[in-house]
Design an enzyme around this catalytic site. Structure first.
Site, PDB file in Angstrom:
ATOM      1  N   ILE A 182       7.857 -19.206 -10.075  1.00 50.12           N
ATOM      2  CA  ILE A 182       6.672 -18.660 -10.196  1.00 50.12           C
ATOM      3  C   ILE A 182       6.420 -18.677 -11.829  1.00 50.12           C
ATOM      4  O   ILE A 182       5.466 -19.261 -12.391  1.00 50.12           O
ATOM      5  CB  ILE A 182       6.464 -17.054  -9.981  1.00 50.12           C
ATOM      6  CG1 ILE A 182       6.667 -16.926  -8.451  1.00 50.12           C
ATOM      7  CG2 ILE A 182       5.128 -16.537 -10.464  1.00 50.12           C
ATOM      8  CD1 ILE A 182       6.881 -15.467  -7.989  1.00 50.12           C
ATOM      9  N   CYS A 226       3.650  -8.735 -12.341  1.00 53.37           N
ATOM     10  CA  CYS A 226       3.330  -9.099 -10.914  1.00 53.37           C
ATOM     11  C   CYS A 226       4.556  -9.532 -10.172  1.00 53.37           C
ATOM     12  O   CYS A 226       4.582 -10.140  -9.030  1.00 53.37           O
ATOM     13  CB  CYS A 226       2.116 -10.237 -10.807  1.00 53.37           C
ATOM     14  SG  CYS A 226       0.720  -9.914 -11.290  1.00 53.37           S
ATOM     15  N   ARG A 241       8.275  -7.247  -9.641  1.00 55.06           N
ATOM     16  CA  ARG A 241       8.658  -6.181  -9.082  1.00 55.06           C
ATOM     17  C   ARG A 241       8.580  -4.690  -9.718  1.00 55.06           C
ATOM     18  O   ARG A 241       8.852  -4.863 -11.139  1.00 55.06           O
ATOM     19  CB  ARG A 241      10.155  -6.208  -8.650  1.00 55.06           C
ATOM     20  CG  ARG A 241      10.324  -7.384  -7.638  1.00 55.06           C
ATOM     21  CD  ARG A 241      10.134  -6.816  -6.176  1.00 55.06           C
ATOM     22  NE  ARG A 241      10.335  -7.730  -5.358  1.00 55.06           N
ATOM     23  CZ  ARG A 241      10.185  -7.579  -3.830  1.00 55.06           C
ATOM     24  NH1 ARG A 241       9.679  -6.420  -3.605  1.00 55.06           N
ATOM     25  NH2 ARG A 241      10.245  -8.556  -3.032  1.00 55.06           N
ATOM     26  N   GLU A 297       4.876   2.737  -3.592  1.00 57.57           N
ATOM     27  CA  GLU A 297       3.874   1.913  -2.847  1.00 57.57           C
ATOM     28  C   GLU A 297       3.432   2.594  -1.504  1.00 57.57           C
ATOM     29  O   GLU A 297       4.597   2.807  -0.779  1.00 57.57           O
ATOM     30  CB  GLU A 297       3.987   0.641  -2.821  1.00 57.57           C
ATOM     31  CG  GLU A 297       4.084  -0.111  -4.274  1.00 57.57           C
ATOM     32  CD  GLU A 297       4.392  -1.545  -4.101  1.00 57.57           C
ATOM     33  OE1 GLU A 297       4.367  -2.178  -3.124  1.00 57.57           O
ATOM     34  OE2 GLU A 297       4.541  -2.307  -5.176  1.00 57.57           O
ATOM     35  N   HIS A 355      -0.256  -4.855  -4.656  1.00 58.64           N
ATOM     36  CA  HIS A 355       0.798  -5.815  -4.251  1.00 58.64           C
ATOM     37  C   HIS A 355       0.151  -6.806  -3.498  1.00 58.64           C
ATOM     38  O   HIS A 355       0.672  -7.283  -2.312  1.00 58.64           O
ATOM     39  CB  HIS A 355       1.766  -4.893  -3.523  1.00 58.64           C
ATOM     40  CG  HIS A 355       3.231  -5.586  -3.846  1.00 58.64           C
ATOM     41  ND1 HIS A 355       4.159  -4.849  -3.386  1.00 58.64           N
ATOM     42  CD2 HIS A 355       3.672  -6.965  -4.169  1.00 58.64           C
ATOM     43  CE1 HIS A 355       5.486  -5.826  -3.648  1.00 58.64           C
ATOM     44  NE2 HIS A 355       4.851  -7.008  -3.712  1.00 58.64           N
ATOM     45  N   GLY A 380       0.638 -12.554  -4.138  1.00 59.63           N
ATOM     46  CA  GLY A 380       1.002 -13.584  -3.429  1.00 59.63           C
ATOM     47  C   GLY A 380       0.122 -13.737  -2.090  1.00 59.63           C
ATOM     48  O   GLY A 380       0.344 -14.640  -1.060  1.00 59.63           O
TER      49      GLY A 380
END
Length: 339
Positions: free
Chosen positions: A178, A249, A251, A280, A299, A302
């Site tokens: 990424i 973006c 963890r 979360e 989240h 992706g």
């Protein structure tokens, strides 16, 4: 001989995607049994001794009876599931890391675990750039004002506007699949890129301290490990130049969110954008819900159609290698692979 496979998909990596990929990749007869997991309608969590899984141990045990291969994204591979599934030999996790699988127990049970590295690299890199621009250009806030009939011309005041990427220095903490894509995208904007990653042999990479002090924008792309947990706290944010922008973006464990909120409230950070969180969903009463100049998404960096398709294809390709007796491309428990 017919290969019995359980496709334990969900509402993102759907069973039809697994089925299509399996039939395309795997030679011979394949019998596909299906179990639909509730994610993301029902959030994942800790199940038994594994993380980020759907709480479906009972349903999974029943569905795995007589099954040799399971492909999934969120099913929990726990000791309990393994002990109740003696026919299972391959567990394919269609995500970048098999955190929902007990690798030690799988190795002991003679079950190979594969995963899908890089499945969401493009989607997450694109989302990172979107978040960086949204925070810098105040897109969510100004949209919300307009949606309620408020025209805020004062956003054009010098102290209210953000910096441009062109000519700015952007620091990337982590340089995996990424981070490398983000770097290439930033080059198109005319940005200078600094990289800190102790695990990558890259000429010109810098220390974390140098990256923080020189970067107008900082984006996190490291994995969550004991070494990286809390790596960006109050002291690190204080080293960033006043008026900087911080993006996470990757963890939630990488960043001290209270320190980030403090820096936003004081004005030391111009803005921040986060897609991941220490808890979360975000709990009621969290200060994240009221901190100014903070852009948040739930989240989903992706989340793209291509990510789901690639995820199913990557694990199905390893199922095909298993059937042909070839080494697995993405085996997560090397002790098993060496046995």
């Amino acid at each position: 001989m017919t290969l019995r496979v359980l496709a334990a998909g969900d509402h993102f990596v759907q069973n039809r995607l697994f089925a299509d990929a399996l039939r395309r990749e795997v030679p011979g007869e394949v019998e596909i049994r299906e179990l639909t997991l509730p994610w993301p309608v029902v959030p994942f969590g800790r199940v038994g001794e594994v993380d980020e899984a759907s709480d479906v141990e009972d349903e999974l045990i029943e569905a795995l009876r007589g099954v040799e291969v399971c492909v999934t994204q969120m099913a929990p591979l726990t000791r309990r599931v393994l002990s109740a599934s003696p026919d299972l030999r391959l567990f394919g996790v269609s995500r970048g890391g098999p955190v929902n699988a007990n690798l030690e127990a799988a190795t002991e049970a003679g079950v190979a675990v594969t995963f899908a590295p890089g499945r969401n690299a493009v989607a997450t890199a694109e989302h990172t750039l979107a978040m960086l621009l949204a925070a810098t250009r105040r897109i969510p806030t100004t949209h919300a004002d307009l949606a309620t009939g408020v025209w805020r011309g004062d956003y054009y005041r010098y102290e209210m506007v953000g910096p441009e990427l062109d000519g700015s220095t952007v620091g990337l903490v982590g340089y995996g699949a990424i981070g490398r894509r983000v770097s290439r995208m930033l080059a198109g904007f005319g940005a200078r890129v600094l990289v800190h990653d102790p695990y990558v042999d890259l000429p010109g990479k810098v220390s974390l301290d140098e990256l923080l002090t020189r970067s107008r924008f900082v984006s996190l792309h490291a994995r969550a490990t004991p070494e990286t947990t809390g790596m960006i706290g109050a002291a690190e944010i204080a080293r960033m130049p006043a008026g900087s922008v911080l993006v996470n973006c990757a963890r939630g464990a990488l960043l001290d969110y209270d320190a980030m909120c403090d820096a936003l409230e004081s004005g030391h950070l111009f803005g921040a954008a986060v897609d991941v969180f220490p808890e979360e969903p975000i709990p009621d009463g969290s200060r994240l819900l009221t901190t100014p100049n903070l852009v948040m998404t739930p989240h989903l960096a992706g989340a793209s159609k291509e990510t789901a398709i690639k995820a199913a294809r990557i694990v199905s390709a390893d199922v095909a290698r298993y059937v042909r007796g070839e080494p697995l491309a993405h085996c997560a428990n090397p002790a098993f692979a060496a046995s």
